[in-house]
Design a protein around this motif. Structure first.
Motif, mmCIF file in Angstrom:
data_model
loop_
_atom_site.group_PDB
_atom_site.id
_atom_site.type_symbol
_atom_site.label_atom_id
_atom_site.label_comp_id
_atom_site.label_asym_id
_atom_site.label_seq_id
_atom_site.Cartn_x
_atom_site.Cartn_y
_atom_site.Cartn_z
ATOM 1 N N CYS A 99 14.507 -32.811 -6.746
ATOM 2 C CA CYS A 99 13.567 -32.493 -5.675
ATOM 3 C C CYS A 99 13.593 -33.685 -4.721
ATOM 4 C CB CYS A 99 12.155 -32.323 -6.212
ATOM 5 S SG CYS A 99 12.037 -31.088 -7.514
ATOM 6 N N GLY A 100 13.102 -33.482 -3.502
ATOM 7 C CA GLY A 100 13.155 -34.616 -2.585
ATOM 8 C C GLY A 100 12.210 -34.457 -1.413
ATOM 9 N N LEU A 101 11.993 -35.582 -0.762
ATOM 10 C CA LEU A 101 11.182 -35.611 0.452
ATOM 11 C C LEU A 101 12.130 -35.593 1.650
ATOM 12 C CD1 LEU A 101 8.709 -38.412 -0.688
ATOM 13 C CD2 LEU A 101 8.308 -35.924 -0.696
ATOM 14 N N THR A 102 12.071 -34.512 2.432
ATOM 15 C CA THR A 102 12.989 -34.357 3.554
ATOM 16 C C THR A 102 12.199 -34.048 4.819
ATOM 17 O OG1 THR A 102 13.237 -31.959 3.419
ATOM 18 C CG2 THR A 102 14.580 -33.281 1.924
ATOM 19 N N GLY A 103 12.914 -33.826 5.891
ATOM 20 C CA GLY A 103 12.263 -33.449 7.135
ATOM 21 C C GLY A 103 11.452 -32.166 7.002
ATOM 22 N N ASP A 135 31.679 -32.350 -22.165
ATOM 23 C CA ASP A 135 32.344 -32.767 -20.929
ATOM 24 C C ASP A 135 31.802 -31.961 -19.766
ATOM 25 O OD1 ASP A 135 34.567 -34.705 -21.604
ATOM 26 O OD2 ASP A 135 34.913 -33.122 -23.078
ATOM 27 N N CYS A 136 31.351 -32.673 -18.737
ATOM 28 C CA CYS A 136 30.846 -32.016 -17.537
ATOM 29 C C CYS A 136 31.763 -32.396 -16.377
ATOM 30 C CB CYS A 136 29.413 -32.474 -17.259
ATOM 31 S SG CYS A 136 28.259 -32.015 -18.573
ATOM 32 N N ASP A 137 32.575 -31.477 -15.943
ATOM 33 C CA ASP A 137 33.527 -31.762 -14.875
ATOM 34 C C ASP A 137 33.192 -30.936 -13.652
ATOM 35 O OD1 ASP A 137 35.859 -33.660 -15.772
ATOM 36 O OD2 ASP A 137 35.268 -32.478 -17.516
ATOM 37 N N VAL A 138 32.957 -31.635 -12.558
ATOM 38 C CA VAL A 138 32.543 -30.989 -11.316
ATOM 39 C C VAL A 138 33.771 -30.458 -10.595
ATOM 40 C CG1 VAL A 138 31.350 -31.328 -9.131
ATOM 41 C CG2 VAL A 138 30.599 -32.572 -11.167
ATOM 42 N N LEU A 139 33.841 -29.130 -10.426
ATOM 43 C CA LEU A 139 34.981 -28.533 -9.724
ATOM 44 C C LEU A 139 34.710 -28.480 -8.228
ATOM 45 C CD1 LEU A 139 35.868 -25.551 -12.123
ATOM 46 C CD2 LEU A 139 36.477 -27.965 -12.299
ATOM 47 N N ASN A 140 33.462 -28.207 -7.849
ATOM 48 C CA ASN A 140 33.061 -28.208 -6.451
ATOM 49 C C ASN A 140 31.677 -28.842 -6.379
ATOM 50 O OD1 ASN A 140 34.993 -26.732 -4.584
ATOM 51 N ND2 ASN A 140 34.824 -25.203 -6.223
ATOM 52 N N ALA A 141 31.484 -29.713 -5.392
ATOM 53 C CA ALA A 141 30.237 -30.477 -5.304
ATOM 54 C C ALA A 141 29.508 -30.155 -4.010
ATOM 55 C CB ALA A 141 30.534 -31.972 -5.365
ATOM 56 N N ASP A 142 28.217 -29.799 -4.156
ATOM 57 C CA ASP A 142 27.362 -29.639 -2.974
ATOM 58 C C ASP A 142 25.951 -30.125 -3.291
ATOM 59 O OD1 ASP A 142 26.491 -28.984 -0.447
ATOM 60 O OD2 ASP A 142 26.118 -26.881 -0.934
ATOM 61 N N GLY A 143 25.876 -31.334 -3.894
ATOM 62 C CA GLY A 143 24.579 -31.892 -4.255
ATOM 63 C C GLY A 143 24.105 -31.393 -5.605
ATOM 64 N N ALA A 153 8.369 -31.800 1.008
ATOM 65 C CA ALA A 153 8.839 -31.833 -0.371
ATOM 66 C C ALA A 153 9.567 -30.526 -0.650
ATOM 67 C CB ALA A 153 7.665 -32.011 -1.329
ATOM 68 N N VAL A 154 10.830 -30.619 -1.099
ATOM 69 C CA VAL A 154 11.620 -29.405 -1.327
ATOM 70 C C VAL A 154 12.321 -29.467 -2.676
ATOM 71 C CG1 VAL A 154 11.977 -29.016 1.154
ATOM 72 C CG2 VAL A 154 13.664 -30.322 -0.173
ATOM 73 N N LEU A 155 12.678 -28.283 -3.137
ATOM 74 C CA LEU A 155 13.291 -28.103 -4.458
ATOM 75 C C LEU A 155 14.806 -27.954 -4.328
ATOM 76 C CD1 LEU A 155 12.992 -27.382 -7.547
ATOM 77 C CD2 LEU A 155 12.661 -25.000 -6.813
ATOM 78 N N ASP A 156 15.542 -28.581 -5.255
ATOM 79 C CA ASP A 156 16.990 -28.319 -5.413
ATOM 80 C C ASP A 156 17.765 -28.663 -4.141
ATOM 81 O OD1 ASP A 156 19.388 -27.471 -6.517
ATOM 82 O OD2 ASP A 156 19.021 -25.357 -6.074
ATOM 83 N N LEU A 157 17.883 -29.949 -3.858
ATOM 84 C CA LEU A 157 18.551 -30.428 -2.647
ATOM 85 C C LEU A 157 20.036 -30.072 -2.651
ATOM 86 C CD1 LEU A 157 17.111 -34.078 -2.434
ATOM 87 C CD2 LEU A 157 16.089 -31.935 -1.664
ATOM 88 N N GLU A 166 20.855 -32.020 2.549
ATOM 89 C CA GLU A 166 19.492 -32.526 2.347
ATOM 90 C C GLU A 166 19.505 -33.857 1.601
ATOM 91 O OE1 GLU A 166 16.672 -28.614 2.094
ATOM 92 O OE2 GLU A 166 18.060 -28.933 0.428
ATOM 93 N N ASP A 167 20.336 -33.917 0.568
ATOM 94 C CA ASP A 167 20.356 -35.094 -0.281
ATOM 95 C C ASP A 167 20.730 -36.340 0.520
ATOM 96 O OD1 ASP A 167 20.190 -36.423 -2.765
ATOM 97 O OD2 ASP A 167 22.353 -36.317 -3.023
ATOM 98 N N SER A 168 21.703 -36.196 1.418
ATOM 99 C CA SER A 168 22.177 -37.392 2.120
ATOM 100 C C SER A 168 21.207 -37.842 3.208
ATOM 101 C CB SER A 168 23.581 -37.160 2.679
ATOM 102 O OG SER A 168 23.653 -35.926 3.336
#
Lengths: 249, 249, 249, 249, 249, 249
Positions: free
Chosen positions: A166-170, A117-125, A173-177, A181-183
């Motif tokens: 990882c993602g393409l942002t302003g 079971d993976c339950d997210v207590l606090n979410a920040d991407g 290419a960056v690690l661990d959004l 950043e993710d949005s």
């Protein structure tokens, strides 16, 4: 090119911690933190398998995912109250389970099921990647419990597994959004990799515009950097937990 | 290395056909066949958007996916009777919708919604990729209908889109897995690509063992070959349909 | 008295075609077309019966009905997504199943179940009657498959069955209503009849005003004319299918 | 030919009583008894219509049906606990609502809804017909309440309505089947008729073998005898209720 | 201090009647009336226990609660149609079941289940307490049936049980609130007591402001007065029913 | 008389801690620990009220309760996956919400809603009481946030609220049952009390045998001792949180 909102270098993970034993009743558990994202991963062992596997001498590993209603900036409806899990929830828990099964020798596990079971207590991407990284440790600790209790002769894992986005942002290419950043990312990708360098799962998505093969390879290179550090954090957490349980290995 | 069960070359697609107009009431529709896989794709236009988009002057494109109970070797339960869509169904319809939105200019669409229903009549592997390839044509035809009816000034598509699956099998890296290959593959990946060479979505999964970056690149190379042929089939279907509707373009 | 919207004579059926084998995996299947109405009927055999029949040495025949979301003029919500089958859907599938069971010798079938899925691909009125007419052929073909595979010694059908709707419209009593007629009819009735002249099911409904016994008998007379032609079409489809499967009967 | 289990003549109804006012809060209600079958029918008025009718100046009449878990010989599961209404329940409540609407002038009713709840307290066959017969009285009384309260100028009913079941049993064609007869009948039919002789709904079903047109006409003849007596019982109940409410009409 | 809306003395119950045998098929049943509140309680015996009790040689007693849609001033939605039981419904049926089990010797019952359905036909406050008081009689009568049929040697009840509500209103502490009092009470409490003076369940709730221990004791004193009269009514109903079934005890 | 399994004195609470700020996005939150029981309480403010309150100038406070699947000794099914909240869950969340509303001035709150989510991370008995005690602090902190942000002029709470369970065990009447005691208690009771001595909710239940009024008063006396300590712990948590947010009060 812009700097990241957090000021991190493009190839920098957020601070990671993996605290074993948070779910006291579980055979194996951790609270994993990646920056502001916190996920409680708890592995539960049952001595039976789902109907479609009965009598085949093989075990099963699966996962369930949830997010507390106020893990997010604005409160989300409780899935139990709505009466159904969202498509996003199901997609994520299928991904976690599939990834874990790719590194378990189900024959060696025998007719037992392990549900993580993976339950997210606090979410920040990055909750799905944190879930996979934490779930592998919870699973490992549950299997160690089975070995310690002489239910299994050895831990039936074939590889060490971690995940990072990882993602393409302003800022390129960056690690661990993180959430900000993710949005706003033009594209992002989740990589589930093994310590030996194998690829278990890749999910790359163009959010705004198609991306190129070169950009994709940049993301994969960052993922290898990030998971390298996650493997070290996982090993440390496992060692701490085994030391605490008196299990010298 | 073994030959493929179907005798196809590693880089050979199954016979493809895309028949426009199958769903007579829909603004755009096709019946796409890839070998033994048949999917009816129907695009429906509505002149309103979901609540979260209201008043923003933007449109919405989404997809729903279903499989007739006896599209498969053994009958599967009807989701409407079970009262819930499976995680697999939701994952697939989210993928189709996300892929289509990546090539639509939603601002140019204006406050309208287009839902593309992808219903599998016969399944022989690759239903999600066939759905995307067919859905793009159904969407294109629905948008052409809107142009013909002077609701839109031009077709708000930014790219041509197709999808194909590839996998690592006993015959090596192969293109366009059928059911027999899919169920025995060591790994498979779905590629959603644009005609201009962009990547819209990549989903790679190790079914039995982690795979390497080189193997992954082999699969991507095959995907480019396969989608090349699919783009041609799509163009032909669009031309046929437009000719039939008297729309010289 | 007005002429029919389609210009048909009051006692004229729409063009009928029954194409066997459309659902490739099913033990028996047809695509039946009555004018603009198209229904895919697929019969699936399972070697077990529902719990309430176990151990009685009898078989079971049932049906499920569905409509693709864009089978209709405007898109209807997908029942699987809404999480429940409508009352209309349940009423229709109960009717189809009950009608089929009335002409099957369940004892002779033995402890097997046959489910006939009737999925409407395009709707233009009369979908429930087309489903019954098509379902009987799909069921017959599935039973022939069981005989060919030596699971059964002979086909356990006691009668040939077809259905047609009739109604009171501006053009008087007419046969085989299409959607335009159906939505404006003062009354309509569905007749499920056997080739030997027996009545299996009658459902007559006053939509706008009560009707008389004489009017009802007019409708039944038309139904006998219509089913006469449907029986012929069914026989032809069965013969075609048996010839194709090498089964000389 | 055998006699009926109850000893009744083939054309004899069971003892009928219709007691008005049982649901104290409802605008109109009755407890109808036909032998061992008891149904509480309660009509509720609301001053709004369902979304699909808004702004058309027309009213709506609908029905809901339920059976208490122990209305039957063995306890049935509670539908509220199972989370869905059975197909049988939905089919019956659709029939009741459709039948009532056939005799209401919805334009004259204006933008109001009337829901008639039919809840079976004790079941001994014929619950759907008893529901219709009782529901008409409950509806009539609710409309009288609206007239008395000067919401309506007159009662917008176009006909008096009652229903009865008939069937082919070991005792031949018989009227008003009880549970024992119903569960063994070769065929049965429900007739919803108006006092003026019109047919509102006919549902005839072969339970074991197809039946003939002559047999069907025998059943209809019995239905006319039975509903004749039900119309009288309805009038008496209405008169009793109106006298009690001081409404001289 | 104000007088009660009904003019009753503070310690006066509403008129009570308990009519046995209302649900003709049930092993034990009553229709209990407390003023305008009417509840049909029907006890059903099954010769199996829920899975969690299998093989332990113990029985089970449980309850289900429902309210007909128009039992109340304005029509409430039908729970079966909404697809879920409300929290209030579940809370009440859990209370009824728990209370009954507290006075049954489940070992002596053996591997049987008794379900007591409590369905509210008319509601005027106090439905949960009326349900418990009526359910105990229905349960007792069902157990007497089992003794009469020699399934049990004796009635496995350890106490006589009844329930009543009390509350703090404008007229002070009062017994047996009706709907008008209940909806305006500052606090109310439900007491489930045994004839021997024991407490089985207490539920006290401040609706508007916290209350004191002294006020609570006033309520409990009233509850003892009220249940005293209910125990007498229960005994009378049991005697009537046993006399009717020829069981001299 | 036996000693308690934990060795605690009959009137001793387990170690209590209330850590504010655990849910980083919530307007107010705490992680409350009572021995091995851990509950995350998060209060979320929304600027609208449920439909039944609209336009009345009053606010609303409600609660939702959940338990992580492996908060318990053996894994429980995830309610979101099962598609419905259990009766127990609903009963508890109704209790929490009702208790909180009893100490809030809803008029002074104005047209806003506050939902307090209580999610059990680890369970060792007493989760509903810990939820109430923690929820009051989370609610208080959320209201302080609204005051700090000048949305409210003052905190609209009318009393300080805490809850504790007591029970009759082999060690006599004891305070704050843990899981071992709870599952073996002859009776238990939950008390929701205000700091000023008022009673907000009492729920007493005989698990094995009815209990006496004297026993009940023993339990209430213990509850007053226990809540006295909980009020102190609540005040300390509030002070800590306010100091951290720079709010001197």
């Amino acid at each position: 090119m812009a700097t990241r909102p957090s000021g991190r270098a493009p190839d920098a993970l957020r601070p990671v911690s993996i605290e074993p034993g948070f779910a006291r009743h579980a055979e194996g558990s951790v609270l994993i933190r990646m920056g502001g994202t916190e996920v409680l991963c708890a592995a539960s062992v049952e001595s039976r398998v789902p109907p479609f596997l009965r009598g085949q001498g093989k075990g099963w590993v699966t996962a369930e995912y949830g997010m507390l209603p106020r893990a997010t900036h604005t409160r989300g409806g409780r899935e139990a109250a709505k009466g159904r899990q969202s498509g996003r929830t199901q997609e994520i828990q299928r991904l976690i389970g599939r990834s874990l099964r790719a590194v378990v020798n189900l024959k060696a596990l025998g007719e037992m099921s392990i549900t993580v079971d993976c339950d997210v207590l606090n979410a920040d991407g990055g909750t799905r990647c944190a879930s996979i990284t934490g779930a592998w440790v919870a699973l490992r600790l549950a299997l160690e419990t089975l070995v310690r209790n002489r239910v299994l002769a050895s831990v039936p894992l074939t590889a060490q597994l971690a995940a990072v986005s990882c993602g393409l942002t302003g800022a390129g290419a960056v690690l661990d959004l993180d959430y900000d950043e993710d949005s706003a990312a033009a594209a992002d990708a989740n990589f589930v990799l093994t310590e030996a360098g194998g690829i278990v799962e890749i999910q790359g998505t163009a959010e705004q515009a198609p991306f190129s093969e070169e950009q994709f390879q940049d993301l994969m290179r960052l993922a290898r950097i990030g998971t390298g550090q996650l493997f070290a954090a996982q090993r440390e957490a496992v060692d701490t937990a085994l030391a605490a349980s008196g299990g010298a290995r």
